[in-house]
Design a protein around this motif. Structure first.
Motif, PDB file in Angstrom:
ATOM      1  N   GLY A 220      -0.247  -2.508   3.493  1.00  0.00           N
ATOM      2  CA  GLY A 220      -0.920  -1.241   3.261  1.00  0.00           C
ATOM      3  C   GLY A 220      -0.960  -0.742   1.845  1.00  0.00           C
ATOM      4  N   ALA A 221      -0.474  -1.511   0.865  1.00  0.00           N
ATOM      5  CA  ALA A 221      -0.518  -1.080  -0.530  1.00  0.00           C
ATOM      6  C   ALA A 221      -1.950  -1.105  -1.046  1.00  0.00           C
ATOM      7  N   ALA A 222      -2.186  -0.386  -2.139  1.00  0.00           N
ATOM      8  CA  ALA A 222      -3.521  -0.310  -2.728  1.00  0.00           C
ATOM      9  C   ALA A 222      -3.978  -1.680  -3.209  1.00  0.00           C
ATOM     10  N   PRO A 223      -5.271  -1.992  -3.095  1.00  0.00           N
ATOM     11  CA  PRO A 223      -5.782  -3.285  -3.575  1.00  0.00           C
ATOM     12  C   PRO A 223      -5.700  -3.392  -5.089  1.00  0.00           C
ATOM     13  N   GLY A 224      -5.798  -4.619  -5.586  1.00  0.00           N
ATOM     14  CA  GLY A 224      -5.668  -4.860  -7.015  1.00  0.00           C
ATOM     15  C   GLY A 224      -6.709  -4.155  -7.859  1.00  0.00           C
ATOM     16  N   ARG A 225      -7.886  -3.907  -7.303  1.00  0.00           N
ATOM     17  CA  ARG A 225      -8.952  -3.275  -8.095  1.00  0.00           C
ATOM     18  C   ARG A 225      -8.588  -1.848  -8.515  1.00  0.00           C
ATOM     19  N   HIS A 226      -7.572  -1.259  -7.906  1.00  0.00           N
ATOM     20  CA  HIS A 226      -7.143   0.087  -8.291  1.00  0.00           C
ATOM     21  C   HIS A 226      -6.311   0.083  -9.574  1.00  0.00           C
ATOM     22  N   GLY A 227      -6.007  -1.107 -10.081  1.00  0.00           N
ATOM     23  CA  GLY A 227      -5.332  -1.204 -11.364  1.00  0.00           C
ATOM     24  C   GLY A 227      -3.828  -1.340 -11.255  1.00  0.00           C
ATOM     25  N   PRO A 228      -3.167  -1.692 -12.368  1.00  0.00           N
ATOM     26  CA  PRO A 228      -1.727  -1.973 -12.340  1.00  0.00           C
ATOM     27  C   PRO A 228      -0.840  -0.739 -12.287  1.00  0.00           C
ATOM     28  N   PHE A 229      -1.392   0.443 -12.567  1.00  0.00           N
ATOM     29  CA  PHE A 229      -0.542   1.619 -12.678  1.00  0.00           C
ATOM     30  C   PHE A 229      -0.368   2.365 -11.364  1.00  0.00           C
ATOM     31  N   VAL A 230      -0.959   1.862 -10.291  1.00  0.00           N
ATOM     32  CA  VAL A 230      -0.730   2.421  -8.961  1.00  0.00           C
ATOM     33  C   VAL A 230       0.598   1.885  -8.439  1.00  0.00           C
ATOM     34  N   THR A 231       1.469   2.776  -7.979  1.00  0.00           N
ATOM     35  CA  THR A 231       2.747   2.336  -7.435  1.00  0.00           C
ATOM     36  C   THR A 231       2.528   1.632  -6.098  1.00  0.00           C
ATOM     37  N   ARG A 232       3.064   0.425  -5.988  1.00  0.00           N
ATOM     38  CA  ARG A 232       2.947  -0.356  -4.758  1.00  0.00           C
ATOM     39  C   ARG A 232       4.346  -0.715  -4.272  1.00  0.00           C
ATOM     40  N   THR A 233       4.609  -0.446  -3.006  1.00  0.00           N
ATOM     41  CA  THR A 233       5.923  -0.725  -2.427  1.00  0.00           C
ATOM     42  C   THR A 233       5.755  -1.470  -1.107  1.00  0.00           C
ATOM     43  N   ILE A 234       6.835  -2.102  -0.671  1.00  0.00           N
ATOM     44  CA  ILE A 234       6.890  -2.746   0.636  1.00  0.00           C
ATOM     45  C   ILE A 234       8.155  -2.279   1.329  1.00  0.00           C
ATOM     46  N   ALA A 235       8.022  -1.687   2.506  1.00  0.00           N
ATOM     47  CA  ALA A 235       9.170  -1.306   3.324  1.00  0.00           C
ATOM     48  C   ALA A 235       9.567  -2.480   4.205  1.00  0.00           C
ATOM     49  N   ARG A 236      10.855  -2.645   4.414  1.00  0.00           N
ATOM     50  CA  ARG A 236      11.336  -3.791   5.187  1.00  0.00           C
ATOM     51  C   ARG A 236      10.780  -3.787   6.605  1.00  0.00           C
ATOM     52  N   GLY A 237      10.687  -2.617   7.206  1.00  0.00           N
ATOM     53  CA  GLY A 237      10.137  -2.549   8.556  1.00  0.00           C
ATOM     54  C   GLY A 237       8.695  -2.999   8.623  1.00  0.00           C
ATOM     55  N   ASP A 238       7.903  -2.612   7.628  1.00  0.00           N
ATOM     56  CA  ASP A 238       6.500  -3.039   7.589  1.00  0.00           C
ATOM     57  C   ASP A 238       6.404  -4.550   7.384  1.00  0.00           C
ATOM     58  N   LEU A 239       7.307  -5.088   6.576  1.00  0.00           N
ATOM     59  CA  LEU A 239       7.286  -6.521   6.317  1.00  0.00           C
ATOM     60  C   LEU A 239       7.674  -7.307   7.568  1.00  0.00           C
ATOM     61  N   LYS A 240       8.602  -6.781   8.344  1.00  0.00           N
ATOM     62  CA  LYS A 240       8.974  -7.436   9.605  1.00  0.00           C
ATOM     63  C   LYS A 240       7.772  -7.512  10.535  1.00  0.00           C
ATOM     64  N   ALA A 241       7.043  -6.398  10.650  1.00  0.00           N
ATOM     65  CA  ALA A 241       5.858  -6.380  11.514  1.00  0.00           C
ATOM     66  C   ALA A 241       4.797  -7.350  11.005  1.00  0.00           C
ATOM     67  N   ALA A 242       4.631  -7.430   9.679  1.00  0.00           N
ATOM     68  CA  ALA A 242       3.647  -8.347   9.103  1.00  0.00           C
ATOM     69  C   ALA A 242       4.020  -9.792   9.391  1.00  0.00           C
ATOM     70  N   ALA A 243       5.310 -10.120   9.265  1.00  0.00           N
ATOM     71  CA  ALA A 243       5.750 -11.491   9.542  1.00  0.00           C
ATOM     72  C   ALA A 243       5.515 -11.847  11.000  1.00  0.00           C
ATOM     73  N   GLU A 244       5.768 -10.907  11.897  1.00  0.00           N
ATOM     74  CA  GLU A 244       5.534 -11.167  13.315  1.00  0.00           C
ATOM     75  C   GLU A 244       4.053 -11.405  13.596  1.00  0.00           C
ATOM     76  N   THR A 245       3.195 -10.628  12.944  1.00  0.00           N
ATOM     77  CA  THR A 245       1.756 -10.829  13.117  1.00  0.00           C
ATOM     78  C   THR A 245       1.319 -12.192  12.598  1.00  0.00           C
ATOM     79  N   LEU A 246       1.754 -12.537  11.416  1.00  0.00           N
ATOM     80  CA  LEU A 246       1.369 -13.817  10.821  1.00  0.00           C
ATOM     81  C   LEU A 246       1.836 -14.992  11.667  1.00  0.00           C
ATOM     82  N   SER A 247       2.997 -14.854  12.306  1.00  0.00           N
ATOM     83  CA  SER A 247       3.550 -15.965  13.080  1.00  0.00           C
ATOM     84  C   SER A 247       2.732 -16.295  14.317  1.00  0.00           C
ATOM     85  N   THR A 248       1.884 -15.376  14.754  1.00  0.00           N
ATOM     86  CA  THR A 248       1.074 -15.609  15.961  1.00  0.00           C
ATOM     87  C   THR A 248      -0.313 -16.137  15.654  1.00  0.00           C
ATOM     88  N   LEU A 249      -0.660 -16.199  14.368  1.00  0.00           N
ATOM     89  CA  LEU A 249      -2.037 -16.540  13.986  1.00  0.00           C
ATOM     90  C   LEU A 249      -2.115 -17.895  13.293  1.00  0.00           C
TER      91      LEU A 249
END
Length: 339
Positions: A220-249
């Motif tokens: 859910g972080a901002a796309p690269g076209r928004h530039g380098p000065f936009v703060t982008r973070t990853i929460a561990r819970g969101d990453l767990k959900a993303a890994a689970e999604t990727l594992s099924t596809l």
């Protein structure tokens, strides 16, 4: 002073040209070529004739483009895919002889130190004690420090491409048992690092690399076209959900997700599993992305060297604090000395 860096990774060759007259490198031009060296590695890890031909052509093209932007001698380096190859010396010699470019490699620990330097410069001193995670194609670097350079740094064989080949195989998607085994491998490799970080209590966790950039976009972080000065973070819970999604596809379906490129779709699952397991083992809830990484670290080091009087320039060896088993420095190591 205009400088250029040619970065040979496991999947791409990237060129970065920057003006370095001040304290920071200001980008002038970037370019990327797809190379996919990791897909051409021989069973013993060597780079075969076809891979070498492609590498020579890519480095020659990057050097020619750097020349068009006013840099006659780019700083060229290769990461784990060349560093770990049994024929590493032959590869370096062939590239130099056929292109005139002295392609070099550095130890994984040196990569971690320079990436930490770049991330620290980007994040600033308010970040306080800082831990850095950097997942490449062939290795993963972890560093911790309170100053410009890390107090300890380690390089582990946990690259997204390497783990895809060694654990996830050709099944698309891989079976749950393969993903489970990959998580077990990551926990084992990070055991000593986790024990050290429990004593260090970092205030800020920072992530660098293309792997983390794509995972941040997926989470859910901002796309690269928004530039380098936009703060982008990853929460561990969101990453767990993303890994689970990727594992099924399958890989083709992953490529349709936000942030996941077709070229990296196959290894995106391994990257997500490595990143989430690392955050869990190291007790990290959130990481902040640094757009500056290894290339910028090399430029920052060169800027500092140019600022020093000639008689003050020394070649002190990199201080590596062992956490787990450190790899031996390979031939042709690129950078030595604290920043």
């Amino acid at each position: 002073m205009r400088l250029a860096v040619v970065d040979v990774g496991s999947r791409t060759v990237r060129l970065a040209v920057a003006d370095c007259d001040g304290d920071i490198p200001l980008p002038v031009h970037t370019a990327k070529q797809r190379l996919r060296l990791a897909e051409q590695v021989e069973p013993d890890g060597s780079l075969g004739e076809r891979a070498l031909e492609d590498l020579v052509a890519a480095v020659a093209e990057a050097a020619e483009e750097a020349g068009r932007w006013g840099v006659e001698e780019p700083i060229a380096f290769a990461t784990a895919v060349v560093r770990d190859a049994p024929n590493c010396r032959q590869v370096l010699d062939t590239v130099r002889d056929r292109t005139g470019v002295p392609l070099q490699v550095m130890s994984g620990a040196t990569e971690g130190e320079l990436t930490f330097l770049a991330a620290r410069q980007w994040m600033g001193w308010r970040a306080g004690p800082m831990v850095l995670l950097d997942i490449g194609g062939g290795s993963m670097e972890v560093a911790f420090g309170r100053s410009r350079t890390p107090d300890f740094v380690t390089s582990l064989p946990l690259g997204a491409g390497r783990m895809t080949r060694e654990h996830l195989g050709e099944a698309d998607p891989p079976p749950p048992s393969a993903v489970k085994e990959l998580r077990r491998r990551v926990r084992h490799e990070l055991r000593d690092v986790a024990a050290r970080l429990r004593w260090e209590t970092p205030r800020t966790a920072v992530a660098a690399s293309r792997t983390f950039q794509q995972l941040a976009r997926l989470c859910g972080a901002a796309p690269g076209r928004h530039g380098p000065f936009v703060t982008r973070t990853i929460a561990r819970g969101d990453l767990k959900a993303a890994a689970e999604t990727l594992s099924t596809l399958p890989a083709a379906a992953r490529a349709a997700l936000p942030g996941i490129s077709a070229a990296r779709a196959r290894q995106s699952l391994a990257g997500a599993v490595i990143a989430h397991t690392a955050m869990r083992c190291l007790e990290i809830d959130t990481v902040t992305l640094s757009p500056w990484a290894l290339r910028e670290g090399i430029l920052l080091r060169r800027i500092r060297e140019e600022e020093q009087p000639r008689h003050d320039r020394t070649a002190e060896p990199l201080r590596e604090v062992a956490v787990g088993q450190q790899p031996a420095a390979p031939p042709g190591e690129l950078v030595r000395g604290g920043a």
